[in-house]
Design an enzyme around this catalytic site. Structure first.
Site: not given
Ligand code: GRF
Length: 210
Positions: A15-16, A113, A115
């Site tokens: 999703s990011n 990164n 987090h």
């Molecule tokens: C997110 O909560 C990010 O902060 C952490 O892992 C999760 C990844 O989510 N590092 P996505 O795969 O981007 O949906």
């Protein structure tokens, strides 16, 4: 200005990654994704890349198992892919593998990164669960440069999120995730504008590029 070339490492839902894609497509982020690399076959991150015509590569960590330094050899392969695609900034977007100095040194202050906590509180896995357990009233998310310690490294941007009395891991994670999707593209845009200065352990957001 030529858009900055991104390499995204992702393992799961992506999703990011999607937030970065959306920001690029809506012209709020001056970047292009040169390649998405995943250590998980058929991950949603890979699917999202394919849906948007972005080059995707699955690198199987198991294929390095016979090596004496499998993690380093794996990162060496990733490094080759990143160089081949002329990647300038690497994003760890839900990348569930610890990166070794092979990558960290090659992309020093050029690897970010995201987090789901206000670092340095609650590094590592299950950050939202750790926050609930600690009973904090505020948590949030952090974008930082990657250094050798897990979830350490100069902090670039953070957003605070309230923790509610009746929060579960899922409800808190969802509230934080919404903010992650804003924060990550903002940090990348600052980098693209040359507006992040790093001095020893601190990253500073500059008013203008030097
Ligand atoms: C997110 O909560 C990010 O902060 C952490 O892992 C999760 C990844 O989510 N590092 P996505 O795969 O981007 O949906």
């Amino acid at each position: 200005m030529t858009p900055i070339r991104l390499g995204v490492l992702a393992s799961g839902r992506g999703s990011n990654l999607q937030a970065i894609i959306d920001a690029i497509e809506s012209n709020t982020l001056d970047a292009t994704i040169a390649v998405v690399v995943s250590n998980k076959k058929g991950s949603m991150a890979i699917e999202r890349a394919q849906q948007h015509g972005i080059q995707d590569i699955f690198l199987d960590p198991k294929s390095m198992e016979g090596e004496s330094n499998p993690r380093q050899v794996y990162d060496q392969k990733i490094l080759e892919v990143l160089k081949e695609h002329e990647v300038e900034l690497v994003l760890l977007a839900g990348y569930m593998k610890i990166v070794t100095p092979v990558l960290i040194d090659a992309y020093q202050s050029r690897m970010m990164n995201i987090h789901p906590s206000l670092l340095p509180s609650f590094p590592g896995l299950g950050a939202q669960k750790q926050a609930l357990y600690a009973g904090v009233k505020v948590s949030g998310c952090t974008v930082h440069f990657v250094t050798e310690g897990v979830d350490e490294g100069p902090i670039i941007l953070q957003t605070a999120v309230s923790v509610h009395e009746d929060d579960t891991v899922d409800s808190l994670s969802a509230r934080i995730l919404e903010q992650e999707h804003q924060l990550f593209p903002q940090a990348v845009q600052l980098f693209a504008e040359g507006r992040i200065g790093v001095e020893e352990r601190r990253a500073r957001v500059l008013e203008t590029a030097p």
